[in-house]
Design a protein around this motif. Sequence first.
Motif, PDB file in Angstrom:
ATOM      1  N   ILE A   1      87.636  56.075  -0.778  1.00 61.89           N
ATOM      2  CA  ILE A   1      88.324  56.600   0.288  1.00 61.89           C
ATOM      3  C   ILE A   1      87.790  57.939   0.696  1.00 61.89           C
ATOM      4  O   ILE A   1      87.642  58.300   1.979  1.00 61.89           O
ATOM      5  N   SER A   2      87.648  58.828  -0.133  1.00 65.21           N
ATOM      6  CA  SER A   2      87.138  60.113  -0.167  1.00 65.21           C
ATOM      7  C   SER A   2      85.818  60.103   0.729  1.00 65.21           C
ATOM      8  O   SER A   2      85.620  60.568   1.780  1.00 65.21           O
ATOM      9  N   GLN A   3      84.914  59.343   0.252  1.00 68.91           N
ATOM     10  CA  GLN A   3      83.453  58.921   0.609  1.00 68.91           C
ATOM     11  C   GLN A   3      83.604  58.714   1.801  1.00 68.91           C
ATOM     12  O   GLN A   3      82.721  59.071   2.998  1.00 68.91           O
ATOM     13  N   GLN A   4      84.438  57.821   2.265  1.00 67.79           N
ATOM     14  CA  GLN A   4      84.387  57.250   3.726  1.00 67.79           C
ATOM     15  C   GLN A   4      84.936  58.171   4.660  1.00 67.79           C
ATOM     16  O   GLN A   4      84.697  58.203   5.678  1.00 67.79           O
ATOM     17  N   VAL A   5      85.787  59.177   4.233  1.00 67.47           N
ATOM     18  CA  VAL A   5      86.029  60.264   5.096  1.00 67.47           C
ATOM     19  C   VAL A   5      84.869  61.082   5.478  1.00 67.47           C
ATOM     20  O   VAL A   5      84.812  61.353   6.753  1.00 67.47           O
TER      21      VAL A   5
ATOM     22  N   VAL B   1      74.865  54.649  16.577  1.00 62.29           N
ATOM     23  CA  VAL B   1      75.325  53.530  16.646  1.00 62.29           C
ATOM     24  C   VAL B   1      75.050  52.521  15.326  1.00 62.29           C
ATOM     25  O   VAL B   1      76.091  51.717  14.783  1.00 62.29           O
ATOM     26  N   SER B   2      73.831  52.781  14.643  1.00 64.23           N
ATOM     27  CA  SER B   2      73.554  52.100  13.633  1.00 64.23           C
ATOM     28  C   SER B   2      74.736  52.979  12.475  1.00 64.23           C
ATOM     29  O   SER B   2      75.328  52.201  11.632  1.00 64.23           O
ATOM     30  N   ALA B   3      74.897  53.971  12.551  1.00 58.99           N
ATOM     31  CA  ALA B   3      75.833  54.821  11.609  1.00 58.99           C
ATOM     32  C   ALA B   3      77.032  54.454  11.561  1.00 58.99           C
ATOM     33  O   ALA B   3      77.776  54.155  10.758  1.00 58.99           O
ATOM     34  N   GLU B   4      77.596  54.132  12.902  1.00 55.83           N
ATOM     35  CA  GLU B   4      79.050  53.436  13.136  1.00 55.83           C
ATOM     36  C   GLU B   4      78.988  52.425  12.612  1.00 55.83           C
ATOM     37  O   GLU B   4      80.206  51.982  12.186  1.00 55.83           O
ATOM     38  N   ALA B   5      78.141  51.363  13.008  1.00 56.88           N
ATOM     39  CA  ALA B   5      78.036  50.035  12.477  1.00 56.88           C
ATOM     40  C   ALA B   5      78.340  49.875  10.823  1.00 56.88           C
ATOM     41  O   ALA B   5      79.008  49.266  10.335  1.00 56.88           O
ATOM     42  N   LEU B   6      77.611  50.747  10.180  1.00 60.87           N
ATOM     43  CA  LEU B   6      77.728  50.635   8.650  1.00 60.87           C
ATOM     44  C   LEU B   6      78.782  51.257   8.033  1.00 60.87           C
ATOM     45  O   LEU B   6      79.574  50.687   7.346  1.00 60.87           O
ATOM     46  N   ALA B   7      79.326  52.316   9.056  1.00 62.22           N
ATOM     47  CA  ALA B   7      80.500  52.969   8.486  1.00 62.22           C
ATOM     48  C   ALA B   7      81.865  51.678   8.726  1.00 62.22           C
ATOM     49  O   ALA B   7      82.624  51.690   7.797  1.00 62.22           O
ATOM     50  N   VAL B   8      81.722  51.173   9.946  1.00 65.06           N
ATOM     51  CA  VAL B   8      82.672  50.359   9.977  1.00 65.06           C
ATOM     52  C   VAL B   8      82.790  48.960   8.888  1.00 65.06           C
ATOM     53  O   VAL B   8      83.543  48.625   8.542  1.00 65.06           O
ATOM     54  N   ARG B   9      81.721  48.509   8.678  1.00 67.11           N
ATOM     55  CA  ARG B   9      81.383  47.815   7.713  1.00 67.11           C
ATOM     56  C   ARG B   9      81.863  48.066   6.591  1.00 67.11           C
ATOM     57  O   ARG B   9      82.621  47.260   5.835  1.00 67.11           O
ATOM     58  N   ALA B  10      81.616  49.174   6.040  1.00 65.53           N
ATOM     59  CA  ALA B  10      82.023  49.757   4.788  1.00 65.53           C
ATOM     60  C   ALA B  10      83.592  49.789   4.822  1.00 65.53           C
ATOM     61  O   ALA B  10      84.282  49.531   3.703  1.00 65.53           O
ATOM     62  N   ALA B  11      84.119  50.309   6.052  1.00 67.98           N
ATOM     63  CA  ALA B  11      85.795  50.219   6.099  1.00 67.98           C
ATOM     64  C   ALA B  11      86.360  49.044   6.207  1.00 67.98           C
ATOM     65  O   ALA B  11      87.408  48.855   5.443  1.00 67.98           O
ATOM     66  N   HIS B  12      85.707  48.004   6.592  1.00 64.46           N
ATOM     67  CA  HIS B  12      86.445  46.515   6.401  1.00 64.46           C
ATOM     68  C   HIS B  12      86.329  46.337   4.950  1.00 64.46           C
ATOM     69  O   HIS B  12      87.286  45.530   4.433  1.00 64.46           O
ATOM     70  N   ALA B  13      85.375  46.597   4.134  1.00 59.78           N
ATOM     71  CA  ALA B  13      85.092  46.245   2.947  1.00 59.78           C
ATOM     72  C   ALA B  13      86.234  46.764   1.923  1.00 59.78           C
ATOM     73  O   ALA B  13      86.742  46.408   1.303  1.00 59.78           O
ATOM     74  N   LEU B  14      86.453  48.166   2.295  1.00 62.40           N
ATOM     75  CA  LEU B  14      87.374  48.863   1.761  1.00 62.40           C
ATOM     76  C   LEU B  14      88.948  48.348   2.043  1.00 62.40           C
ATOM     77  O   LEU B  14      89.898  48.125   1.235  1.00 62.40           O
ATOM     78  N   ASP B  15      89.177  47.968   3.323  1.00 69.05           N
ATOM     79  CA  ASP B  15      90.483  47.545   3.736  1.00 69.05           C
ATOM     80  C   ASP B  15      90.749  46.333   2.887  1.00 69.05           C
ATOM     81  O   ASP B  15      91.747  45.945   2.431  1.00 69.05           O
TER      82      ASP B  15
ATOM     83  N   LYS C   1      76.753  55.904   3.964  1.00 70.38           N
ATOM     84  CA  LYS C   1      76.680  57.212   3.855  1.00 70.38           C
ATOM     85  C   LYS C   1      74.901  57.833   4.115  1.00 70.38           C
ATOM     86  O   LYS C   1      74.956  58.687   4.515  1.00 70.38           O
ATOM     87  N   THR C   2      74.374  57.100   3.460  1.00 68.86           N
ATOM     88  CA  THR C   2      72.847  57.398   3.596  1.00 68.86           C
ATOM     89  C   THR C   2      72.534  57.589   5.132  1.00 68.86           C
ATOM     90  O   THR C   2      71.794  58.557   5.537  1.00 68.86           O
ATOM     91  N   VAL C   3      72.902  56.543   5.721  1.00 68.58           N
ATOM     92  CA  VAL C   3      72.700  56.570   7.305  1.00 68.58           C
ATOM     93  C   VAL C   3      73.327  57.478   7.945  1.00 68.58           C
ATOM     94  O   VAL C   3      72.664  58.119   9.032  1.00 68.58           O
ATOM     95  N   ALA C   4      74.557  57.759   7.919  1.00 65.80           N
ATOM     96  CA  ALA C   4      75.363  58.644   8.571  1.00 65.80           C
ATOM     97  C   ALA C   4      74.908  59.965   8.229  1.00 65.80           C
ATOM     98  O   ALA C   4      74.808  60.843   9.089  1.00 65.80           O
ATOM     99  N   HIS C   5      74.801  60.368   7.144  1.00 67.05           N
ATOM    100  CA  HIS C   5      73.899  61.702   6.646  1.00 67.05           C
ATOM    101  C   HIS C   5      72.838  62.194   7.440  1.00 67.05           C
ATOM    102  O   HIS C   5      72.906  63.062   7.964  1.00 67.05           O
ATOM    103  N   ARG C   6      71.946  61.135   7.525  1.00 65.90           N
ATOM    104  CA  ARG C   6      70.698  61.250   8.251  1.00 65.90           C
ATOM    105  C   ARG C   6      71.007  61.342   9.851  1.00 65.90           C
ATOM    106  O   ARG C   6      70.348  62.248  10.581  1.00 65.90           O
TER     107      ARG C   6
END
Length: 392
Positions: A228-232, A285-299, A324-329
Amino acid sequence: MEQHREHRQSHPATDFTALLAALRASAAQRDREGGHAAREKQWIADAGLLTLAVPREFGGIGARWTDIYDTIRQLARVDSALAHLLGFTCLQVVSVDLWGNLQQRERYLRGTVEHRWWWGNAVNPLDTRLMAVATGDGGYVLDGRKGFCSGTRGSQMMTVSAHDPATGKPVFAVVPTARDGITVHDDWDPIGQRQTDSGSVSFAQVRVAPAEVLTRPDTPHASLRTLISQQVLISLFVGIAQGALDEARVYVNAHGRPWINGDVAKATDDPYLLQRFGEMRVQSVSAEALAVRAAHALDDAWQRGSSLDAETRAHVALATSEAKTVAHRAALDAGEKLFDACGARATRAALALDRFWRNARVHTLHDPLDYRVRDVGRYALCGTLPDVSLYT
């Protein structure tokens, strides 16, 4: 999202869109000045956002993680420091929800709703300077100091981790920030994220009652707090990338000039400029897509509760590291490419357009990217899922 929409509509005086516009209007000036954004934090509290992660049974919104992270991303587009504060308040709330007993959850979660508490974070796992000495009745006395305590200045409640020298194990607790013996130091002076109230906190003979001590279960579900912290942080990175793109678009459309050798009438017709904006867009948009994917997995993992198994949890950790890798970059690249797109005049200090890169640079040092890529590489090559750790 329907639940979250209803929540926003119930606060017409603090409409979310209007809140974003107000924060964006003062973001550059506040970045230059630093300090404590008391007025803006009050706006966020007035919008009811402090109860996003509080379960409905305790009077909160009980939003899904996908909706919570969407809110944080939108805030981060205009002000990643204040988005950080909201995200970390949600994190401390969920810490009580995961690690607290029924009485503690009733006391602190309902208290967040009734008193609109901002929560501070003094749980930095790598800082072991704070000692917790048992008092024999289930309580402790805290002595020492903690660093990187996000949100502590201006908070009403605080989660704390300390080292018990007798057992060698960490102790977790909830304490009021104003308790005698607690001093919040105004010593946060970084190049970015200047209004996250992340200074150090010292504790001098601070009494922690037995009812304030949290018990961290050793279960896959309880260990979701780390993810949860990492996804923040992922949400902040994505928001920074999107915000940099937003500001670059506005600036170029208003002030862009064609290059002398460009053979175009308008800057917006320059093929190299279009390519640069295209690259920024693809990254964000790539970073957002992976973020949303990870959030759905967390949910999905969150909804399983105590039935969550270690393998499913590990797949959430993998999705989190990938995102996080893609969003970081994306955050760092967008903060730099913004100036390539906007040109020399955009470096005027009053615009503070460098805040996107500075904010990203500060936040992306939270934990090393190399080790995340290593974990993803192990799975890609060997099928080995990430182990549970302080950061995965």
